[in-house]
Design a protein around this motif. Sequence first.
Motif, mmCIF file in Angstrom:
data_model
loop_
_atom_site.group_PDB
_atom_site.id
_atom_site.type_symbol
_atom_site.label_atom_id
_atom_site.label_comp_id
_atom_site.label_asym_id
_atom_site.label_seq_id
_atom_site.Cartn_x
_atom_site.Cartn_y
_atom_site.Cartn_z
ATOM 1 N N HIS A 193 0.832 -1.205 0.000
ATOM 2 C CA HIS A 193 0.000 0.000 0.000
ATOM 3 C C HIS A 193 0.863 1.251 0.000
ATOM 4 O O HIS A 193 0.679 2.142 0.828
ATOM 5 C CB HIS A 193 -0.952 -0.018 1.199
ATOM 6 N N ALA A 240 -18.890 6.131 0.394
ATOM 7 C CA ALA A 240 -17.745 5.341 0.859
ATOM 8 C C ALA A 240 -18.132 4.586 2.120
ATOM 9 O O ALA A 240 -18.943 5.053 2.927
ATOM 10 C CB ALA A 240 -16.545 6.246 1.125
ATOM 11 N N SER A 264 -13.366 2.099 2.163
ATOM 12 C CA SER A 264 -13.405 1.672 0.763
ATOM 13 C C SER A 264 -14.425 2.509 0.005
ATOM 14 O O SER A 264 -15.383 3.036 0.590
ATOM 15 C CB SER A 264 -13.765 0.188 0.660
ATOM 16 N N HIS A 317 -11.728 3.005 -6.126
ATOM 17 C CA HIS A 317 -10.577 3.421 -5.324
ATOM 18 C C HIS A 317 -10.042 2.238 -4.522
ATOM 19 O O HIS A 317 -10.759 1.289 -4.229
ATOM 20 C CB HIS A 317 -10.960 4.558 -4.379
ATOM 21 N N ARG A 318 -8.766 2.311 -4.203
ATOM 22 C CA ARG A 318 -8.138 1.246 -3.417
ATOM 23 C C ARG A 318 -8.486 1.417 -1.949
ATOM 24 O O ARG A 318 -8.330 2.502 -1.382
ATOM 25 C CB ARG A 318 -6.620 1.288 -3.610
ATOM 26 N N PRO A 319 -8.991 0.383 -1.293
ATOM 27 C CA PRO A 319 -9.334 0.491 0.132
ATOM 28 C C PRO A 319 -8.071 0.659 0.973
ATOM 29 O O PRO A 319 -6.971 0.298 0.554
ATOM 30 C CB PRO A 319 -10.022 -0.834 0.434
ATOM 31 N N THR A 378 -6.607 0.021 5.034
ATOM 32 C CA THR A 378 -6.736 -0.471 6.403
ATOM 33 C C THR A 378 -5.767 0.338 7.249
ATOM 34 O O THR A 378 -4.560 0.348 6.988
ATOM 35 C CB THR A 378 -6.375 -1.969 6.488
ATOM 36 N N LEU A 390 -8.179 8.252 -0.398
ATOM 37 C CA LEU A 390 -7.991 6.972 -1.074
ATOM 38 C C LEU A 390 -7.365 7.171 -2.444
ATOM 39 O O LEU A 390 -7.675 8.135 -3.150
ATOM 40 C CB LEU A 390 -9.326 6.249 -1.238
ATOM 41 N N ASP A 436 -8.307 -0.402 -7.613
ATOM 42 C CA ASP A 436 -9.175 -1.374 -6.959
ATOM 43 C C ASP A 436 -8.376 -2.210 -5.983
ATOM 44 O O ASP A 436 -7.162 -2.101 -5.890
ATOM 45 C CB ASP A 436 -9.920 -2.254 -7.965
ATOM 46 N N ALA A 437 -9.072 -3.071 -5.281
ATOM 47 C CA ALA A 437 -8.463 -3.841 -4.196
ATOM 48 C C ALA A 437 -7.424 -4.812 -4.689
ATOM 49 O O ALA A 437 -6.600 -5.312 -3.929
ATOM 50 C CB ALA A 437 -9.541 -4.594 -3.415
#
Length: 293
Positions: free
Chosen positions: A88, A143, A221, A225-227, A229, A283, A287-288
């Motif tokens: 990430h 979101a 998320s 867009h990329r989530p 954590t 974000l 994507d994930a």
Amino acid sequence: MGFSEERSADVVAASFAGAADPRLRQVLSSLVRHLHDFVKEVDLTDEEWAAGIGFLTRTGQTCTDVRQEFILLSDVLGVSMLVETVNHRTGGVATESTVLGPFHQVRSPDRRLGDDINLDGKGVPCLVSGRVTGPDGTALPGARVDVWQTNEDGFYDVQQPGVQPAGNLRGLFTTDEQGRYWFRSAVPRYYPIPADGPVGELLTATGRHPYRPAHLHFIVSAPGHRPVTTHVFVADSPYLDSDAVFGVKESLIRDVPEVDDPARAAATGMANPFRALTFDITLLRGDAHEGPA
């Protein structure tokens, strides 16, 4: 090619030549080379190897539906943070990630904006709010903001069934048309990770403490867009410089000041004065399943 101390890693790596998945072959070959180099570097004894296997066996046996001791082991060795960081990379334009932790084991309950997730009312009341945007500052309505934290005694709800209400201090929120979220909770506090298992034995043996600084967990998320954590850490918390799982990043530390604003308190359902934590989240597009940027 026969097995020998000098050729051990080459011999084992060659045995993976028939693997249909090239990535599996790459990962296993590299793992074997590093593992064999480790054994040779420290001249590992039979007794030490047996002790290591015993430790890993007990680590697995300690895992339950609500406790993942292997994740905890990965956390205290810094591997979880390294994997998060490698996967990430933000380029300085998005919210940094940190460890998931071993207690995101249940689906957070759906909540409405403004709900109080502190179901038993313990701790210092706190209004948590922020805005979710893309890297160019564009608001991301709709979101999903998943949050969870410990109670004032340092336990997650899944650690205290029958003591804490199910879903206590957890919530799954959806941002409004301006990308905003807000909810009521309690000021996070520092706490020890579970130290009554093999990971605790490791910390004791190496002279390390089990504490994490005060924080609130987030998974955020949005479509396209990329989530991420991540956590938000309380600025004046102990252990910011010695987090047991190496999760602290400077960009994730926030003040939690007292706010004396009767109108805002009334509008948000808080008693005045109250504490407030603001955490805006950015974000990256993608994507994930995308790899490091």
